[in-house]
Structure formats: structure tokens, C-alpha cells
Motif scaffolding. Structure first.
Motif, mmCIF file in Angstrom:
data_model
loop_
_atom_site.group_PDB
_atom_site.id
_atom_site.type_symbol
_atom_site.label_atom_id
_atom_site.label_comp_id
_atom_site.label_asym_id
_atom_site.label_seq_id
_atom_site.Cartn_x
_atom_site.Cartn_y
_atom_site.Cartn_z
ATOM 1 N N ILE A 135 -10.010 5.503 -24.669
ATOM 2 C CA ILE A 135 -9.334 4.564 -23.761
ATOM 3 C C ILE A 135 -9.989 3.182 -23.851
ATOM 4 C CG2 ILE A 135 -8.911 4.015 -21.323
ATOM 5 C CD1 ILE A 135 -8.782 7.132 -20.919
ATOM 6 N N GLU A 136 -11.316 3.157 -23.835
ATOM 7 C CA GLU A 136 -12.013 1.856 -23.811
ATOM 8 C C GLU A 136 -11.997 1.172 -25.160
ATOM 9 O OE1 GLU A 136 -15.654 3.133 -22.098
ATOM 10 O OE2 GLU A 136 -14.938 2.795 -20.053
ATOM 11 N N ASN A 137 -12.128 1.930 -26.237
ATOM 12 C CA ASN A 137 -12.168 1.312 -27.567
ATOM 13 C C ASN A 137 -10.802 0.861 -28.067
ATOM 14 O OD1 ASN A 137 -14.859 1.192 -29.052
ATOM 15 N ND2 ASN A 137 -14.944 3.163 -27.980
ATOM 16 N N PHE A 138 -9.724 1.436 -27.512
ATOM 17 C CA PHE A 138 -8.377 1.029 -27.918
ATOM 18 C C PHE A 138 -7.719 0.145 -26.851
ATOM 19 C CE2 PHE A 138 -7.029 3.273 -31.824
ATOM 20 C CZ PHE A 138 -8.212 3.914 -32.102
ATOM 21 N N GLY A 139 -8.454 -0.160 -25.789
ATOM 22 C CA GLY A 139 -7.927 -1.037 -24.737
ATOM 23 C C GLY A 139 -6.716 -0.463 -24.024
ATOM 24 N N LEU A 140 -6.687 0.875 -23.878
ATOM 25 C CA LEU A 140 -5.497 1.549 -23.306
ATOM 26 C C LEU A 140 -5.468 1.502 -21.777
ATOM 27 C CD1 LEU A 140 -5.552 4.691 -25.618
ATOM 28 C CD2 LEU A 140 -4.227 2.620 -25.940
ATOM 29 N N ILE A 192 -3.317 -9.873 -26.607
ATOM 30 C CA ILE A 192 -3.887 -8.891 -25.664
ATOM 31 C C ILE A 192 -5.144 -8.251 -26.250
ATOM 32 C CG2 ILE A 192 -3.477 -6.738 -24.395
ATOM 33 C CD1 ILE A 192 -0.445 -7.489 -24.502
ATOM 34 N N SER A 193 -5.075 -7.878 -27.529
ATOM 35 C CA SER A 193 -6.239 -7.210 -28.116
ATOM 36 C C SER A 193 -7.406 -8.189 -28.280
ATOM 37 C CB SER A 193 -5.891 -6.532 -29.443
ATOM 38 O OG SER A 193 -5.361 -7.451 -30.342
ATOM 39 N N PHE A 194 -7.096 -9.477 -28.477
ATOM 40 C CA PHE A 194 -8.177 -10.467 -28.535
ATOM 41 C C PHE A 194 -8.861 -10.584 -27.171
ATOM 42 C CE2 PHE A 194 -9.701 -14.902 -28.099
ATOM 43 C CZ PHE A 194 -10.702 -14.852 -29.064
ATOM 44 N N LYS A 195 -8.044 -10.585 -26.098
ATOM 45 C CA LYS A 195 -8.603 -10.642 -24.739
ATOM 46 C C LYS A 195 -9.479 -9.423 -24.484
ATOM 47 C CE LYS A 195 -5.610 -13.249 -21.653
ATOM 48 N NZ LYS A 195 -4.594 -13.090 -20.603
ATOM 49 N N ASN A 196 -8.997 -8.244 -24.897
ATOM 50 C CA ASN A 196 -9.781 -7.008 -24.724
ATOM 51 C C ASN A 196 -11.108 -7.105 -25.466
ATOM 52 O OD1 ASN A 196 -7.824 -5.789 -23.171
ATOM 53 N ND2 ASN A 196 -6.881 -4.699 -24.884
ATOM 54 N N LYS A 217 -19.485 -3.970 -25.780
ATOM 55 C CA LYS A 217 -19.711 -2.584 -25.354
ATOM 56 C C LYS A 217 -18.934 -1.585 -26.209
ATOM 57 C CE LYS A 217 -19.458 -0.876 -20.969
ATOM 58 N NZ LYS A 217 -18.943 -1.055 -19.598
ATOM 59 N N HIS A 218 -17.712 -1.982 -26.588
ATOM 60 C CA HIS A 218 -16.848 -1.039 -27.311
ATOM 61 C C HIS A 218 -16.482 -1.633 -28.670
ATOM 62 C CE1 HIS A 218 -16.811 0.988 -23.541
ATOM 63 N NE2 HIS A 218 -16.262 -0.054 -22.938
ATOM 64 N N LYS A 219 -17.178 -1.148 -29.684
ATOM 65 C CA LYS A 219 -17.141 -1.779 -31.014
ATOM 66 C C LYS A 219 -15.773 -1.758 -31.686
ATOM 67 C CE LYS A 219 -21.516 -2.705 -30.893
ATOM 68 N NZ LYS A 219 -21.835 -4.059 -30.438
ATOM 69 N N PHE A 220 -14.963 -0.727 -31.406
ATOM 70 C CA PHE A 220 -13.695 -0.642 -32.138
ATOM 71 C C PHE A 220 -12.699 -1.711 -31.701
ATOM 72 C CE2 PHE A 220 -9.474 0.988 -33.295
ATOM 73 C CZ PHE A 220 -9.671 1.108 -34.656
ATOM 74 N N LEU A 221 -12.907 -2.340 -30.549
ATOM 75 C CA LEU A 221 -11.974 -3.385 -30.077
ATOM 76 C C LEU A 221 -11.833 -4.518 -31.103
ATOM 77 C CD1 LEU A 221 -12.875 -3.592 -26.280
ATOM 78 C CD2 LEU A 221 -10.709 -2.815 -27.252
ATOM 79 N N LYS A 222 -12.936 -4.778 -31.830
ATOM 80 C CA LYS A 222 -12.920 -5.812 -32.868
ATOM 81 C C LYS A 222 -11.967 -5.400 -33.999
ATOM 82 C CE LYS A 222 -16.713 -5.957 -35.220
ATOM 83 N NZ LYS A 222 -18.168 -6.113 -35.351
ATOM 84 N N PHE A 223 -12.072 -4.125 -34.404
ATOM 85 C CA PHE A 223 -11.205 -3.627 -35.481
ATOM 86 C C PHE A 223 -9.751 -3.520 -35.017
ATOM 87 C CE2 PHE A 223 -15.424 -1.905 -36.561
ATOM 88 C CZ PHE A 223 -15.575 -2.520 -37.789
ATOM 89 N N TYR A 224 -9.582 -3.207 -33.735
ATOM 90 C CA TYR A 224 -8.219 -3.126 -33.182
ATOM 91 C C TYR A 224 -7.551 -4.505 -33.279
ATOM 92 C CZ TYR A 224 -4.410 -1.428 -30.267
ATOM 93 O OH TYR A 224 -3.170 -1.049 -29.820
ATOM 94 N N PHE A 225 -8.312 -5.530 -32.894
ATOM 95 C CA PHE A 225 -7.793 -6.899 -32.974
ATOM 96 C C PHE A 225 -7.479 -7.239 -34.436
ATOM 97 C CE2 PHE A 225 -9.103 -11.529 -33.317
ATOM 98 C CZ PHE A 225 -7.871 -12.018 -32.929
ATOM 99 N N ALA A 226 -8.381 -6.838 -35.351
ATOM 100 C CA ALA A 226 -8.150 -7.088 -36.779
ATOM 101 C C ALA A 226 -6.876 -6.372 -37.247
ATOM 102 C CB ALA A 226 -9.351 -6.621 -37.592
ATOM 103 N N ALA A 227 -6.672 -5.144 -36.757
ATOM 104 C CA ALA A 227 -5.468 -4.382 -37.145
ATOM 105 C C ALA A 227 -4.210 -5.084 -36.662
ATOM 106 C CB ALA A 227 -5.542 -2.964 -36.591
ATOM 107 N N MET A 228 -4.266 -5.668 -35.468
ATOM 108 C CA MET A 228 -3.096 -6.384 -34.934
ATOM 109 C C MET A 228 -2.808 -7.639 -35.764
ATOM 110 S SD MET A 228 -1.911 -4.618 -32.447
ATOM 111 C CE MET A 228 -2.433 -3.209 -33.392
ATOM 112 N N LEU A 229 -3.878 -8.344 -36.168
ATOM 113 C CA LEU A 229 -3.687 -9.543 -37.001
ATOM 114 C C LEU A 229 -3.122 -9.168 -38.366
ATOM 115 C CD1 LEU A 229 -6.816 -11.818 -36.372
ATOM 116 C CD2 LEU A 229 -4.487 -12.142 -35.551
ATOM 117 N N LEU A 230 -3.639 -8.062 -38.926
ATOM 118 C CA LEU A 230 -3.134 -7.593 -40.221
ATOM 119 C C LEU A 230 -1.658 -7.203 -40.113
ATOM 120 C CD1 LEU A 230 -6.053 -5.388 -41.621
ATOM 121 C CD2 LEU A 230 -5.144 -7.462 -42.649
ATOM 122 N N SER A 231 -1.301 -6.557 -38.996
ATOM 123 C CA SER A 231 0.103 -6.167 -38.792
ATOM 124 C C SER A 231 0.980 -7.407 -38.722
ATOM 125 C CB SER A 231 0.260 -5.380 -37.486
ATOM 126 O OG SER A 231 -0.540 -4.241 -37.511
#
Lengths: 90, 219
Positions: A85-90, B150-154, B161-175
Motif C-alpha cells: 500500500i505504501e510503496n505503490f501509493g494506494l 500524483i505519483s510525483f507527489k507521493n 521511507k518507501h523506496k519503490f515510490l521513485k520507481f512508480y513515478f518513473a513507470a508513470m513517466l515511461l508510460s
């Protein structure tokens, strides 16, 4: 200011109280959960419906709550669920 | 290398679809198990997004078979792909839009999602009537601009604290990049080089999501 607990966190706290106290009485669980009686009732009903806990009544009409297999699974997976939830911002 | 790719175009397309459908299946299975335990709506919408992406890509592979007279499947391909994007965006937005008093039992059949179905169907129908993909491309570009914000704000708020948020934002930019490239190719020059680029970016995006799901669900 005290942070408001998320729904999943409340469920985890209630289940942990039951696990650590084994066959806990409703009144004791209400105090341990730190919820209002109304909210406590709603959460307990939800947990029973979802088969996370069960209510046992003995011969002397004494009521106690205990964890089911699904409740134990939830506690084991709680960290993983929270991580997702936290790592995917859900 | 590029000549080899041109010669083996069909094989590569099949492999591409297979990889993405497999990635989607793994993500759906993993997230479905966690949803069943938690009943968390965000997990549910994320699972739905990859379910729809998976179905969309399977339909797409059927469209590649010339012998099959199922050209109407193109509507379903577009519909599932657009819906997947809506579900992905909604998995980021639902907390801001849903009140706790309104709880729908189904995430696939409820009034809110029905609105998305209607929009996806209208876009797919218009595109198919006009023989283009442009409306899908532009709807997805708009959607991923929003998802990127939204993912950039997250990431800004909780990235440390939550390392994957960076990759999530990158995935959104790639999309966003992949859909923009798709639109550019459709409007100006539909060349294999562009399409190959889109395939490679798409594969990277899905593998990034798979990496994230595997990493964060590791015990």
C-alpha cells in the motif's frame, strides 16, 4: 496531535490483542483496542463475518474471542500488505 | 540487429505479448491474495488494472492472427486497455474520492466504475468507427499526466521511507512517454523503429511493476 489509525492498523491491533491474550473477554478487548464501543462493535462484526476471529461461549455463558487461521494469516501478512500500500501509493 | 528484428517481427510480437500477459498474471495472483486478506480498495483497483492489461494484451495477440476474422475484437482490445489505465489511476485516487459510508461490494460492477466503462466504450467505439487509435492515445496521455503528478507527489511526501515510490513515478513517466510515442507514430510516421521503441518501453514498465510487487511482497 494524535494520528488517526487507518482501518487496517485497527484490525491489526485488535487481532494482536486477541493473539497475545488468547481467548480474551469482550470487555478486555474493548479496552485493549482503544476504540469507542460503537466502533468496536462494527470492527468485531466485520472480523467475525470475514472469519478472522470467532466468538466462543462456554457452559457458564462466558464469552471469549479467539483467532482463526485466516486471522493468523492476516497478522503474518500485515507487513507485506502495508508495504504494498505504501510503496505503490494506494 | 534491426534487420533480424524485422525478419522475426511476428515471433517478437508473440514473445512481447506473452511476457506482458505473464507479468500481469503474476501481479494479479499476488495482489488478489493480499486483497482477499485485507479488503483494501487500493489493492483491489491495482489488481483490476493488471487484470484488464492482461486481458487486453491477450486480445491483442488474437488480432495479430491474419486468418481470424475477428476484427471487431479491436473494440475489446481498446476497451480493456483504456479500462486498465482508469483502474491504475483510480488506485491512486480512490482515497480522495470515496467516502467510507459508500461501500460497493464489487469493484467491477458499481456506478462509479460504470462511468469508466462508459467512457472506455465510447472512446473504443469512436476510434473503431474512424479507423484510428488516436482517441485512445490521447485519453491515455491525459490519464498518465495525472498519474505522473500524483505519483510525483507521493514520491515527494514519502519517497525517503518507501523506496519503490521513485520507481512508480518513473513507470508513470515511461508510460506517458510510450503513449506519446504511440500517438506521434500514429499521426506522423508509423515506422517499425517507433513501434519497437514503444514495445521496449512497455516491457520495461511491466517488468518494473513486477519487480516492485515481488520486492515489496517478499517476506
Amino acid at each position: 496531535m494524535v494520528r488517526k489509525r487507518e482501518r487496517l492498523e485497527v484490525i491489526k491491533d485488535v487481532l494482536e490483542s486477541i493473539r497475545s491474550n488468547r481467548n480474551i473477554k469482550p470487555t478486555r478487548l474493548l479496552y485493549a483496542s482503544n476504540l469507542s464501543p460503537q466502533m468496536f462493535k462494527e470492527y468485531i462484526n466485520e472480523l467475525i463475518t470475514k472469519d478472522f476471529i470467532k466468538l466462543e461461549i462456554d457452559a457458564k455463558e462466558k464469552k471469549t474471542f479467539s483467532l482463526t487461521k485466516k486471522g493468523q494469516d492476516f497478522l503474518q501478512e500485515y507487513r507485506v500488505i502495508e508495504n504494498l500500500i505504501e510503496n505503490f501509493g494506494l | 540487429m534491426f534487420e533480424w528484428m524485422v525478419e522475426n517481427k511476428e515471433l517478437l510480437k508473440f514473445f512481447y505479448t506473452f511476457v506482458i500477459a505473464l507479468v500481469c498474471a503474476i501481479i494479479v495472483v499476488k495482489t488478489d491474495r493480499l486483497f482477499n486478506l485485507s479488503s483494501h480498495k487500493g489493492i483491489r483497483y491495482l489488481r483490476n488494472a493488471f487484470l484488464f492489461y492482461g486481458v487486453g494484451f491477450v486480445i491483442r495477440s488474437l488480432l495479430e492472427i491474419p486468418a481470424l476474422p475477428f476484427k471487431f475484437l479491436n473494440i475489446f482490445f481498446e476497451f480493456f486497455l483504456i479500462m486498465a489505465g482508469f483502474f491504475l489511476l483510480y488506485s491512486l485516487l480512490w482515497k480522495r474520492l470515496e467516502t467510507s459510508s459508500k461501500n460497493y461490494n464489487s469493484s467491477l460492477f458499481n456506478p462509479r466504475i460504470f462511468l469508466f466503462y462508459s467512457m472506455a466504450l465510447i472512446i473504443a467505439l469512436i476510434d473503431n468507427l474512424l479507423g484510428t487509435y488516436i482517441f485512445m492515445f490521447f485519453s491515455q496521455i491525459a490519464l498518465f499526466i495525472l498519474a505522473s503528478i500524483i505519483s510525483f507527489k507521493n514520491y515527494k511526501n514519502n519517497g525517503k521511507k518507501h523506496k519503490f515510490l521513485k520507481f512508480y513515478f518513473a513507470a508513470m513517466l515511461l508510460s506517458l512517454g510510450a503513449w506519446s510515442l504511440n500517438a506521434f507514430a500514429a499521426l506522423y510516421l508509423w515506422r517499425l523503429r517507433f513501434v519497437t521503441g514503444v514495445y521496449m518501453i512497455n516491457t520495461a514498465i511491466f517488468l518494473l511493476f513486477l519487480y516492485g510487487v515481488m520486492k515489496v511482497t517478499k517476506k
